[in-house]
Design an enzyme around this catalytic site. Structure first.
Site, short mmCIF file in Angstrom:
data_model
loop_
_atom_site.label_atom_id
_atom_site.label_comp_id
_atom_site.label_asym_id
_atom_site.label_seq_id
_atom_site.Cartn_x
_atom_site.Cartn_y
_atom_site.Cartn_z
N GLU A 9 3.98 -10.23 14.90
CA GLU A 9 3.37 -10.74 16.13
C GLU A 9 3.71 -12.23 16.28
O GLU A 9 4.05 -12.70 17.36
CB GLU A 9 1.86 -10.52 16.07
CG GLU A 9 1.24 -10.48 17.44
CD GLU A 9 -0.21 -10.05 17.39
OE1 GLU A 9 -0.61 -9.44 16.38
OE2 GLU A 9 -0.91 -10.34 18.36
N ARG A 12 0.83 -1.22 0.00
CA ARG A 12 0.00 0.00 0.00
C ARG A 12 0.86 1.26 0.00
O ARG A 12 0.44 2.31 -0.50
CB ARG A 12 -0.98 -0.04 1.18
CG ARG A 12 -2.17 -0.94 0.88
CD ARG A 12 -2.91 -1.31 2.13
NE ARG A 12 -2.36 -2.52 2.72
CZ ARG A 12 -2.58 -2.92 3.95
NH1 ARG A 12 -3.32 -2.20 4.75
NH2 ARG A 12 -2.05 -4.04 4.39
P1 AMP Z 1 3.47 -2.33 12.35
O1 AMP Z 1 4.72 -2.96 11.81
O2 AMP Z 1 2.95 -3.03 13.58
O3 AMP Z 1 3.60 -0.84 12.55
O4 AMP Z 1 2.33 -2.58 11.25
C1 AMP Z 1 2.26 -1.76 10.13
C2 AMP Z 1 2.00 -2.55 8.88
O5 AMP Z 1 0.98 -3.53 9.04
C3 AMP Z 1 1.54 -1.62 7.77
O6 AMP Z 1 2.16 -2.00 6.55
C4 AMP Z 1 0.03 -1.79 7.75
O7 AMP Z 1 -0.44 -1.77 6.43
C5 AMP Z 1 -0.23 -3.13 8.42
N1 AMP Z 1 -1.24 -3.05 9.51
C6 AMP Z 1 -1.01 -3.21 10.84
N2 AMP Z 1 -2.14 -3.09 11.56
C7 AMP Z 1 -3.14 -2.80 10.68
C8 AMP Z 1 -4.55 -2.54 10.81
N3 AMP Z 1 -5.19 -2.51 11.99
N4 AMP Z 1 -5.25 -2.27 9.67
C9 AMP Z 1 -4.62 -2.27 8.47
N5 AMP Z 1 -3.31 -2.52 8.28
C10 AMP Z 1 -2.56 -2.79 9.36
#
Ligand code: AMP
Length: 175
Positions: free
Chosen positions: A95, A58
């Site tokens: 996770e 995205r």
């Molecule tokens: P993080 O590494 O935990 O900051 O997660 C960010 C990545 O995971 C991004 O590329 C987001 O597109 C995706 N992502 C994480 N949580 C969500 C959510 N609740 N809704 C949509 N995309 C998410």
């Protein structure tokens, strides 16, 4: 209508307890898409940015539009095995398990000012991996911008601790 109204929320996707923030509805709405790109660019207009780096997938859509608007180049940060030339990779924790992200070794000329783009920042794990990769190529990461912040997960603050200014267009509580 606010920009947040253009985001669709899918409860329990991809697994129970997650509120998935779906930006496809924003991308499909011409006015909302333009406004999101304008707002991502606005804090950095007038600042010298050589390249915009987007995180697959995205971050490619938003990052391409932002790069065009800033008259900057675009650099893709991709999942393992997708880039055809010489790459460097970084592993990062999800996770459950780990994932890997790559950049072309010659995508950045050392010293170039780079802005990182993705749709959403949650824990910050993905963006921190991206910043590590960019810094390894010699980039100066001057900004990171996201449409959506999930501040309860603390990712944006972690990026600021790494010395990267962060801007986000909206925030949602929870996961
Ligand atoms: P993080 O590494 O935990 O900051 O997660 C960010 C990545 O995971 C991004 O590329 C987001 O597109 C995706 N992502 C994480 N949580 C969500 C959510 N609740 N809704 C949509 N995309 C998410």
């Amino acid at each position: 209508m606010t920009l947040a109204d253009a985001i669709r929320t899918i409860p329990d996707y991809p697994k129970p307890g997650i509120m998935f923030r779906d930006i496809t509805t924003l991308l499909g709405d011409a006015r909302a898409f333009r406004r999101a790109v304008d707002e991502l660019v606005q804090p950095f207009a007038g600042q010298k940015i050589d390249k915009v780096a987007g995180i697959e997938a995205r971050g490619f859509i938003l990052g391409g539009a932002v790069a065009h608007q800033l008259s900057a180049g675009f650099v893709p940060l991709r999942k393992k095995g997708k880039l055809p030339h010489k790459t460097i990779a970084v592993e990062y924790d999800l996770e459950y398990g780990t994932d890997s992200m790559e950049i072309h070794l010659d995508a950045i000329t050392p010293g170039e000012k780079v802005m990182l783009i993705d749709d959403l920042i949650a824990t910050g794990g993905t963006a921190i991996a991206a910043i590590q990769l960019l810094r390894q190529t010699g980039a100066e990461v001057v900004a990171a911008a996201f449409v959506i912040d999930l501040p309860d997960l603390g990712g944006a603050d972690k990026l600021r601790e790494l010395g990267v200014p962060v801007s986000t267009l909206m925030a949602f509580g929870g996961h």
